[in-house]
Design an enzyme around this catalytic site. Structure first.
Site, PDB file in Angstrom:
ATOM      1  N   ARG A 181     -24.676   0.874  27.410  1.00 19.60           N
ATOM      2  CA  ARG A 181     -23.812   0.226  26.417  1.00 19.60           C
ATOM      3  C   ARG A 181     -22.641  -0.477  27.092  1.00 19.60           C
ATOM      4  O   ARG A 181     -22.269  -1.600  26.721  1.00 19.60           O
ATOM      5  CB  ARG A 181     -23.324   1.256  25.395  1.00 19.60           C
ATOM      6  CG  ARG A 181     -24.392   1.653  24.400  1.00 19.60           C
ATOM      7  CD  ARG A 181     -23.940   2.722  23.428  1.00 19.60           C
ATOM      8  NE  ARG A 181     -24.954   2.905  22.386  1.00 19.60           N
ATOM      9  CZ  ARG A 181     -24.897   3.823  21.432  1.00 19.60           C
ATOM     10  NH1 ARG A 181     -23.882   4.688  21.391  1.00 19.60           N
ATOM     11  NH2 ARG A 181     -25.861   3.905  20.521  1.00 19.60           N
ATOM     12  N   TYR A 184     -29.083  -4.824  21.487  1.00 16.73           N
ATOM     13  CA  TYR A 184     -29.393  -3.899  22.584  1.00 16.73           C
ATOM     14  C   TYR A 184     -28.595  -2.602  22.492  1.00 16.73           C
ATOM     15  O   TYR A 184     -27.397  -2.619  22.215  1.00 16.73           O
ATOM     16  CB  TYR A 184     -29.045  -4.549  23.920  1.00 16.73           C
ATOM     17  CG  TYR A 184     -30.177  -5.216  24.654  1.00 16.73           C
ATOM     18  CD1 TYR A 184     -31.497  -4.822  24.499  1.00 16.73           C
ATOM     19  CD2 TYR A 184     -29.915  -6.257  25.536  1.00 16.73           C
ATOM     20  CE1 TYR A 184     -32.519  -5.443  25.198  1.00 16.73           C
ATOM     21  CE2 TYR A 184     -30.934  -6.881  26.242  1.00 16.73           C
ATOM     22  CZ  TYR A 184     -32.227  -6.466  26.063  1.00 16.73           C
ATOM     23  OH  TYR A 184     -33.237  -7.080  26.747  1.00 16.73           O
ATOM     24  N   GLU A 185     -29.259  -1.490  22.778  1.00 16.04           N
ATOM     25  CA  GLU A 185     -28.622  -0.165  22.871  1.00 16.04           C
ATOM     26  C   GLU A 185     -27.828   0.190  21.620  1.00 16.04           C
ATOM     27  O   GLU A 185     -26.809   0.859  21.682  1.00 16.04           O
ATOM     28  CB  GLU A 185     -27.712  -0.086  24.110  1.00 16.04           C
ATOM     29  CG  GLU A 185     -28.303  -0.599  25.394  1.00 16.04           C
ATOM     30  CD  GLU A 185     -29.657   0.030  25.730  1.00 16.04           C
ATOM     31  OE1 GLU A 185     -29.961   1.101  25.210  1.00 16.04           O
ATOM     32  OE2 GLU A 185     -30.403  -0.579  26.514  1.00 16.04           O
ATOM     33  N   GLY A 186     -28.325  -0.248  20.486  1.00 13.81           N
ATOM     34  CA  GLY A 186     -27.669   0.042  19.210  1.00 13.81           C
ATOM     35  C   GLY A 186     -26.928  -1.171  18.696  1.00 13.81           C
ATOM     36  O   GLY A 186     -26.113  -1.767  19.402  1.00 13.81           O
ATOM     37  N   GLN A 233     -22.676   0.908  16.771  1.00 11.56           N
ATOM     38  CA  GLN A 233     -21.484   1.128  17.602  1.00 11.56           C
ATOM     39  C   GLN A 233     -20.276   1.463  16.733  1.00 11.56           C
ATOM     40  O   GLN A 233     -19.472   2.344  17.073  1.00 11.56           O
ATOM     41  CB  GLN A 233     -21.170  -0.117  18.436  1.00 11.56           C
ATOM     42  CG  GLN A 233     -22.307  -0.660  19.264  1.00 11.56           C
ATOM     43  CD  GLN A 233     -22.943   0.369  20.170  1.00 11.56           C
ATOM     44  OE1 GLN A 233     -22.250   1.127  20.847  1.00 11.56           O
ATOM     45  NE2 GLN A 233     -24.269   0.407  20.187  1.00 11.56           N
TER      46      GLN A 233
END
Length: 600
Positions: A299, A441-443, A448
């Site tokens: 992240r 990406y990555e959430g 977030q």
């Protein structure tokens, strides 16, 4: 098209003056990371980014990655050779442990180097980015035997790593993961199932790929508490580290994407021919905790992708604006001669917005990276804990705000080009397309923001959030009391923005406790509020350093005056967004829930 030039002056200014590189170099194990040594390292990284990676970016986008009939994947021309140079130069192990062949440099230095890779060729850098996270997970929760067998070649870059979370039916809901892991008599597991969106799940860079895979054992409880993490190599590895037979893991297709065409995004099938051999990493049923080791590092890195892409889009826009002659420069040329568009006021506004956002994001990212170093290596446990609390708060902000802001910056890059920005040959469109994935990406940004509100802020009843806001307010008050006109203006605007942030923190804490659904409806504006204010905080600090250096006759005077002008523009043109975001949080959140599902 323009050539990428790493902004070394600004990078070193931020590292030295805002992130405290000299102090980082006093931490145990980082003694060799002096400003002079780091300057040489950054210069070398800059050359690699400019000479090797940047020339492959546009051609790689046009060619894309290709899956061959035998299931192997061919990366674009020049990519494999570039990766071989990357590995031979030692770039893969910059901040990894010396015990496994790494250089053990601070995360602060790695963040600057990583920014260059992202800017020059993000599709290429996605491969080493995922490998870094896999290394971290194995290092922290792997057995001694697993570390000895897998880490040295991964740190060297002769093997790469992936992260396998998502499944077709699950998306971001990892509680819905169905991948099966059947225990075997020899202590290994056989894995069965499919994973999607696997970055560099198959490629031609290296002989082996180490997949870290989330799966369930037969006796696992339901939900996220029943997920375990498994190491599944493409080729099995014997006790001596030699490659054995091919494992039962295959790339069955590549996704066709909006951007990052050179990066193979694979659909991976496990166990279609008897079961993929895997090794449990960490404790059974605690795989999600181990995977989040990778996730948090990734992240942060994705946030730095926002910085790199923004810098690249800004450079291309500036170069185009200097060369493109069109229209009369109002207020400058009385003869009506055509002028470069950089002389037009609105072009200046767009370029200044791009520049100010990029510098603010860079500063926030580097300061967070320095806090990571302190959280790991500060001498006192209390210091480490305080720095870790700051890092935990900042990770979703760096990831969420920097990636969202990159959408604005790369959009402005297209806009500066006018109609030519919509034409692929100019290159501006690629940055906009490539940047679109980083908010996902990555959430996603919403994930977030939920993390920021539901975990990072509320777990200590807002103590860390309030402490950081108080630090910002202290800087604002100090600058507002200065005689220097620019510092005074910056301080006044930062004080107003911080007051809006403090009001939103209080509202969010109370609202989340009483009506969490309403609070989460305002979580993304709340995250953006934090980002805008924290960016302004770092730009304010930078302006104060620049004013002091000018007064002392130190440093590059042109650079310092430019920094002050950019910081003031940020304060007066971008910081006012903080009050709008705060209003959206406090007053607008209930409106997001005003309609029923049927009314949409």
């Amino acid at each position: 098209m323009s050539t990428y030039r790493a902004p070394l002056s600004d990078m070193q200014f931020v590292m030295n003056e805002l992130a405290g590189l000299s102090e980082i170099a006093t931490l145990p194990g980082y003694e060799e990371a002096t400003p002079d040594t780091v300057a040489v390292i950054l210069e070398e990284a800059s050359r690699f980014a400019t000479d090797v990676l940047d020339p492959l970016n546009a051609s790689g986008d046009r060619e894309g990655a290709t899956r061959l009939p035998d299931g192997s994947v061919r990366t674009p021309e020049g990519f494999k050779a570039a990766y071989e140079q990357f590995v031979q130069s030692g770039w893969n192990g910059v901040n990894k442990p010396a015990a496994y062949g790494g250089q053990h440099l601070p995360q602060l230095v790695a963040a600057g180097i990583e920014e260059m890779w992202h800017a020059a060729n993000m599709a290429f850098d996605l491969c080493p980015l995922l490998t870094q996270g896999a290394i971290d997970a194995i290092e922290l929760v792997g057995t001694p035997e697993q570390k000895a067998r897998f880490l040295p070649p991964m740190v060297a870059g002769t093997w790469t790593g992936t992260m396998n979370l998502t499944e077709p039916q699950a998306g971001s809901d990892l509680a819905a993961v169905r991948m099966r892991a059947e225990p075997q008599a020899d202590g290994t597991y056989k894995l069965y199932g499919q994973k999607i969106f696997i970055t560099y799940g198959e490629h031609d860079f290296t002989d082996n790929i180490i997949h870290l895979v989330l799966a369930r054992t037969p006796d696992a409880p339901a939900g996220v508490k029943g997920i375990s993490l498994f190491l599944v190599p493409k080729f099995l590895v014997d006790e001596n580290g030699s490659l054995g037979r091919r494992n039962d893991v295959q790339c069955v297709s590549l996704e066709h994407k909006l951007g990052i065409h050179a990066s193979p995004t694979a659909v991976m099938a496990y166990g279609d021919h008897g079961g993929a051999v895997g090794y449990l990493i960490g404790e059974k049923n605690r795989g999600l905790e181990a995977m989040f080791i990778m996730m948090n590092q990734a992240r942060f890195s994705v946030g730095m992708e926002g910085v790199g892409l923004s810098e690249r889009a800004y450079q291309r826009a500036v170069d185009y604006a200097r060369q493109r002659v069109q229209g009369r420069a109002v207020g400058i040329d009385k003869q009506g001669k055509p002028a470069p568009i950089i002389e037009h006021p609105d072009i200046r506004r767009m370029l200044m917005t791009m520049r100010a956002y990029t510098e603010a994001m860079r500063a926030l990212g580097y300061v967070t990276a320095a806090a990571m170093d302190n959280a790991r290596h500060a001498r006192e446990p209390s210091e480490r804990a305080q720095h870790q609390a700051f890092v935990d708060l900042m990770i979703p902000i760096v990831k969420g705000w920097c990636t969202e802001t990159a959408q604005e910056v790369t959009y402005l890059g297209v806009q500066v080009h006018g109609g030519m920005g919509f034409i692929e040959e100019t290159g501006a469109a690629q940055y906009s397309r490539d940047a679109r994935i980083i908010t996902i990406y990555e959430g996603t940004t919403g994930i977030q923001a939920n993390d920021l509100v539901g975990r990072k802020m509320t777990r200590d009843d807002g103590a860390t959030a309030k402490r950081v806001a108080a630090q910002i307010d202290k800087v604002a008050a100090h600058l507002a009391s200065q005689d220097d006109a620019s510092l005074n203006a910056i301080g006044v605007r930062l004080a107003a923005a911080t007051a809006a942030l403090q009001n939103a923190i209080d509202w969010m804490l109370a609202s989340y406790a009483a009506k969490p659904r309403t609070a989460l409806a305002g979580s993304v504006p709340y995250l953006n509020l934090w980002g805008v204010v924290c960016g302004g905080w770092q730009m304010a600090r930078a302006a104060k350093v620049a004013v002091d250096r000018l007064a002392q006759g130190e440093g590059d005077a042109t650079f310092m005056r430019t920094k002050i002008a950019t910081a003031r523009f940020y304060a007066e043109s971008l910081l006012p967004l903080a009050e709008a975001y705060a209003q959206a949080v406090v007053s607008g959140s209930p409106g997001a829930l005003a309609l029923t599902a049927e009314q949409f």
